[in-house]
Write a protein that holds these residues in place. Sequence first.
Motif, mmCIF file in Angstrom:
data_model
loop_
_atom_site.group_PDB
_atom_site.id
_atom_site.type_symbol
_atom_site.label_atom_id
_atom_site.label_comp_id
_atom_site.label_asym_id
_atom_site.label_seq_id
_atom_site.Cartn_x
_atom_site.Cartn_y
_atom_site.Cartn_z
ATOM 1 N N ARG A 94 0.827 -1.202 0.000
ATOM 2 C CA ARG A 94 0.000 0.000 0.000
ATOM 3 C C ARG A 94 0.859 1.248 0.000
ATOM 4 O O ARG A 94 0.544 2.237 -0.674
ATOM 5 N N ARG A 95 1.956 1.224 0.744
ATOM 6 C CA ARG A 95 2.843 2.390 0.765
ATOM 7 C C ARG A 95 3.447 2.642 -0.607
ATOM 8 O O ARG A 95 3.564 3.782 -1.048
ATOM 9 N N ALA A 99 2.928 6.019 -2.902
ATOM 10 C CA ALA A 99 4.079 6.764 -3.411
ATOM 11 C C ALA A 99 4.037 6.834 -4.934
ATOM 12 O O ALA A 99 4.340 7.885 -5.528
ATOM 13 N N GLY A 100 3.638 5.752 -5.579
ATOM 14 C CA GLY A 100 3.529 5.763 -7.033
ATOM 15 C C GLY A 100 2.484 6.735 -7.531
ATOM 16 O O GLY A 100 2.686 7.431 -8.536
ATOM 17 N N ALA A 101 1.342 6.810 -6.824
ATOM 18 C CA ALA A 101 0.292 7.750 -7.220
ATOM 19 C C ALA A 101 0.763 9.187 -7.095
ATOM 20 O O ALA A 101 0.513 10.018 -7.978
ATOM 21 N N VAL A 105 1.094 11.861 -10.310
ATOM 22 C CA VAL A 105 0.454 13.171 -10.356
ATOM 23 C C VAL A 105 1.498 14.271 -10.517
ATOM 24 O O VAL A 105 1.326 15.218 -11.304
ATOM 25 N N THR A 106 2.610 14.157 -9.786
ATOM 26 C CA THR A 106 3.674 15.152 -9.901
ATOM 27 C C THR A 106 4.244 15.182 -11.317
ATOM 28 O O THR A 106 4.504 16.252 -11.880
ATOM 29 N N GLY A 107 4.425 14.006 -11.915
ATOM 30 C CA GLY A 107 4.935 13.951 -13.273
ATOM 31 C C GLY A 107 4.009 14.612 -14.281
ATOM 32 O O GLY A 107 4.466 15.326 -15.183
ATOM 33 N N VAL A 108 2.705 14.396 -14.128
ATOM 34 C CA VAL A 108 1.737 15.029 -15.030
ATOM 35 C C VAL A 108 1.800 16.548 -14.909
ATOM 36 O O VAL A 108 1.802 17.276 -15.916
ATOM 37 N N LEU A 109 1.872 17.053 -13.679
ATOM 38 C CA LEU A 109 1.929 18.497 -13.470
ATOM 39 C C LEU A 109 3.208 19.095 -14.039
ATOM 40 O O LEU A 109 3.201 20.179 -14.640
ATOM 41 N N VAL A 110 4.323 18.406 -13.865
ATOM 42 C CA VAL A 110 5.590 18.893 -14.424
ATOM 43 C C VAL A 110 5.520 18.917 -15.943
ATOM 44 O O VAL A 110 5.984 19.870 -16.606
#
Length: 409
Positions: A94-95, A99-101, A105-110
Amino acid sequence: MRKVRLPLAKRTIVVGVNQTIMAALCMVTIAALIDAPGLGKTVVKALETLDVGSAFNAGLAIVVMAIVLDRVTSAAGRRVEAQHRAGRSRGPGRRRAEAGAVLAVTGVLVYLSHVYVWAAEFPSEANLGRYVRQGVDAATLWAQDNLAAYTGAFRNAVSYGLLNPFEALLTGSPWWLVGAVLVAFAAILANVRIVLVTAVCVALLVALGLWQDSMVTLASTLVATVLVMILGVVLGVWMGRSDRVDQLVRPVLDAGQTMPPFVYLVPILGLFGATRITAIIAAVVYAAPVAVKLTADGIRGVAPSAVEAATAAGSSTWQLITKVQLPMARSALTLAASQGLIYVLAMVVVGGLVGAGALGYDVVAGFSQLQLRGKGLAAGVAIVVLGIMLERITRTAARRADAETHGAH
């Protein structure tokens, strides 16, 4: 042993992390004085032109950052504690998924910020910021025009009722008598080792040749600490007994603790002038949130069974607070007094900028005149010596109160 102690210390760890974050964010303006970039420089530039509104906007941004970080760390601590009590924890799978999620999301925003211009451009100043700045300026002018009589009465009450008598007692008594009283307090509240530390600190203050200034600073520090503890007990008990009050008051405490002192010093100067009371109020604003939070945490940590037993016995709300919750939270109250006193002492130099005089003014004068080897350095050493002496006494007293509280149970 580690599996037992760490869960029990989680509440204390979270409080420590929160206080570290608040103290670090409060230093951004001080850092700007040595040319550090960021919001602190915006605050300093605005205050150089007495632009309270712009300074408040930048200070508000610092507060928002503090609230976000405080809430995240507090929520994380509560989540881990709840999972421990339930006897379960998040598995490694689960951790990794969480972390992957976050990374996705960070990659999409960048990607958006590099590909699309609208995602990379920062918007110009919003109307809200302009309205906040104008509102703060108007409120400051209104307070200066309409509250002068009330602020004058408060200033006289604190000066003639607390500060002047206490200062006259410390500065008018022989140094050896005051030193003996301090050593006696250390013997009553602490132990033999702290008595020796106190005696050495008193000797250093005498040797530095700044005994009078040290006693003036000590008087202002203790008066401010009394005001801090009054607020700490009243608001802390209120917050500790009501989650709704805690949610409403805590953002205000975060603002008081992280808002750079130079932001609220300008309107306070307009209301009270360059006096010792201005320095005391600034110190109270800075130190009270710490005392309130620690007191609230202590009240909240009182065993529910003790509260239920007192309620079943017919205790009124006042009796429940004064005879059950406050006595059982004695260690938290002692720690709140200790931390409040140290936070007040940390504002001595800032107080020297607004008319407090004594050691704070000596440091400021030495710094401005580059007298690094003269009275300024000696005053800085005297502040450190005072801090060590007071911190050792109060911290040992807090440990003794904690040991007595746990021994009684």
